[in-house]
Design a protein around this motif. Sequence first.
Motif, short mmCIF file in Angstrom:
data_model
loop_
_atom_site.label_atom_id
_atom_site.label_comp_id
_atom_site.label_asym_id
_atom_site.label_seq_id
_atom_site.Cartn_x
_atom_site.Cartn_y
_atom_site.Cartn_z
N PHE A 58 0.84 -1.21 0.00
CA PHE A 58 0.00 0.00 0.00
C PHE A 58 0.87 1.26 0.00
O PHE A 58 0.66 2.18 -0.80
CB PHE A 58 -0.90 -0.04 1.24
CG PHE A 58 -1.72 1.19 1.46
CD1 PHE A 58 -2.66 1.60 0.54
CD2 PHE A 58 -1.57 1.94 2.63
CE1 PHE A 58 -3.43 2.73 0.75
CE2 PHE A 58 -2.34 3.06 2.85
CZ PHE A 58 -3.27 3.47 1.91
N ILE A 59 1.86 1.30 0.89
CA ILE A 59 2.71 2.49 0.96
C ILE A 59 3.64 2.59 -0.25
O ILE A 59 3.87 3.68 -0.78
CB ILE A 59 3.53 2.47 2.28
CG1 ILE A 59 2.60 2.73 3.47
CG2 ILE A 59 4.66 3.51 2.25
CD1 ILE A 59 1.94 4.09 3.49
N ARG B 64 1.59 4.06 -3.03
CA ARG B 64 1.33 5.51 -2.84
C ARG B 64 2.59 6.32 -3.14
O ARG B 64 2.54 7.35 -3.82
CB ARG B 64 0.88 5.79 -1.40
CG ARG B 64 -0.57 5.43 -1.11
CD ARG B 64 -0.91 5.76 0.33
NE ARG B 64 -0.94 7.19 0.58
CZ ARG B 64 -2.04 7.92 0.64
NH1 ARG B 64 -3.22 7.37 0.45
NH2 ARG B 64 -1.97 9.21 0.90
N ALA C 217 5.99 5.35 9.97
CA ALA C 217 4.83 5.71 10.79
C ALA C 217 5.26 6.17 12.18
O ALA C 217 4.47 6.75 12.91
CB ALA C 217 3.90 4.50 10.92
N ASP C 218 6.51 5.90 12.53
CA ASP C 218 6.99 6.20 13.88
C ASP C 218 7.21 7.71 14.03
O ASP C 218 8.04 8.29 13.32
CB ASP C 218 8.30 5.46 14.14
CG ASP C 218 8.64 5.37 15.61
OD1 ASP C 218 8.30 6.31 16.36
OD2 ASP C 218 9.24 4.37 16.02
N LYS D 297 4.53 8.79 7.71
CA LYS D 297 3.44 8.28 6.88
C LYS D 297 2.11 8.82 7.40
O LYS D 297 1.97 9.00 8.62
CB LYS D 297 3.40 6.75 6.94
CG LYS D 297 4.62 6.06 6.37
CD LYS D 297 4.49 4.56 6.58
CE LYS D 297 5.70 3.81 6.07
NZ LYS D 297 5.61 2.36 6.30
N PRO D 298 1.13 9.01 6.54
CA PRO D 298 1.22 8.87 5.09
C PRO D 298 1.94 10.08 4.51
O PRO D 298 1.74 11.19 4.99
CB PRO D 298 -0.25 8.84 4.66
CG PRO D 298 -0.96 9.65 5.69
CD PRO D 298 -0.22 9.44 6.97
#
Lengths: 124, 209
Positions: free
Chosen positions: A12-13, A16, A81-82, A102-103
């Motif tokens: 997914f990432i 994107r 994401a951290d 992220k995102p």
Amino acid sequence: MARILVTDDSTFIRRRTCTILNRTGHEIIEATNGNHCLEIMQQDKPDLLFLDLVMPGLDGFGVLKTLQDAGNTIPVIVLTADIQDAVRDECMQLGAHTFLNKPPAEAAVLAALTDALAEGERKA
Amino acid sequence: MTSAAHSSSTRQLNVLQKDAITELMNIGVGHAASTLHTLIGHKIELVVPEVSLITLDDYHQLQPYEADELLSTIWMGFRGGFEGNTSLIFPTDSANTLITALTGEMDDSPELDELRAGTLAEVGNILLNGVMGSIANMLNAALSYTVPEYMECSLLNIFRKNHTGNDTIMLARTTFAINELKVEGNILLFFKVASFEQLLISIDRELAI
């Protein structure tokens, strides 16, 4: 045209991020974990690396340490994401050029890309 | 779920500690909601978090889910300044709606299962990091995380994953909804016994400033 390696275990990432990067006309290659990333770094000599941190197998910290020990000069944009300040600091100490959460916002990705490629050229 | 510390617990949270944990969770979930809004483009409705000390017998407090109802769950462990794990849970219908909104993939064929599970795992990764990272930053703690796991399991299994015997653990929980999509979910945050005492020490230190 630059060659950009995007490393993330999440499809997914990667999708994107690659969707944003594809519009820049650069060549985009993908890796799904840290070991895969290092293999591609050796084989394809990318000009820039987007790197996730928490991945199965060798994680992003391991990649950063390996690259730092090898005297890497290719700019690394950490995309994670951290959101911890301590993690951001650790990544910068390990030689990351930019730390993004992220995102990824398109403008932030493109700004980091432009800046990192310019630094890569200066160091080359 | 009761809003006060559970009566079966041998420990109690004082009012200030409970307020502080609720607010930490509130800020963390607020950050996560902002991130989810960026991803999905719809308003996220939040409910005030609830904090309680619980045992395995208390899992039924998590209404409206039935004990054996299969839930789409993203689970992530953390350790460092304090230790525990956190879960993002959705009823299956909500999970499917969310994935479709994110990927545009209407097809639920087996070939796409991996992408759909991976997408939900990454959403969990982003949201749960938002919650935990905010808390860690506010308490000057450093945490490391496990790779998030996606699974379909019951509420009882989620609770069993967090308990040894009938230990008391601290649970912080909040509910969120994306009304335009009819999606609802819960964020659960479990702190292990020794660890939530460390968390309380950190909170007391911050409160003393």
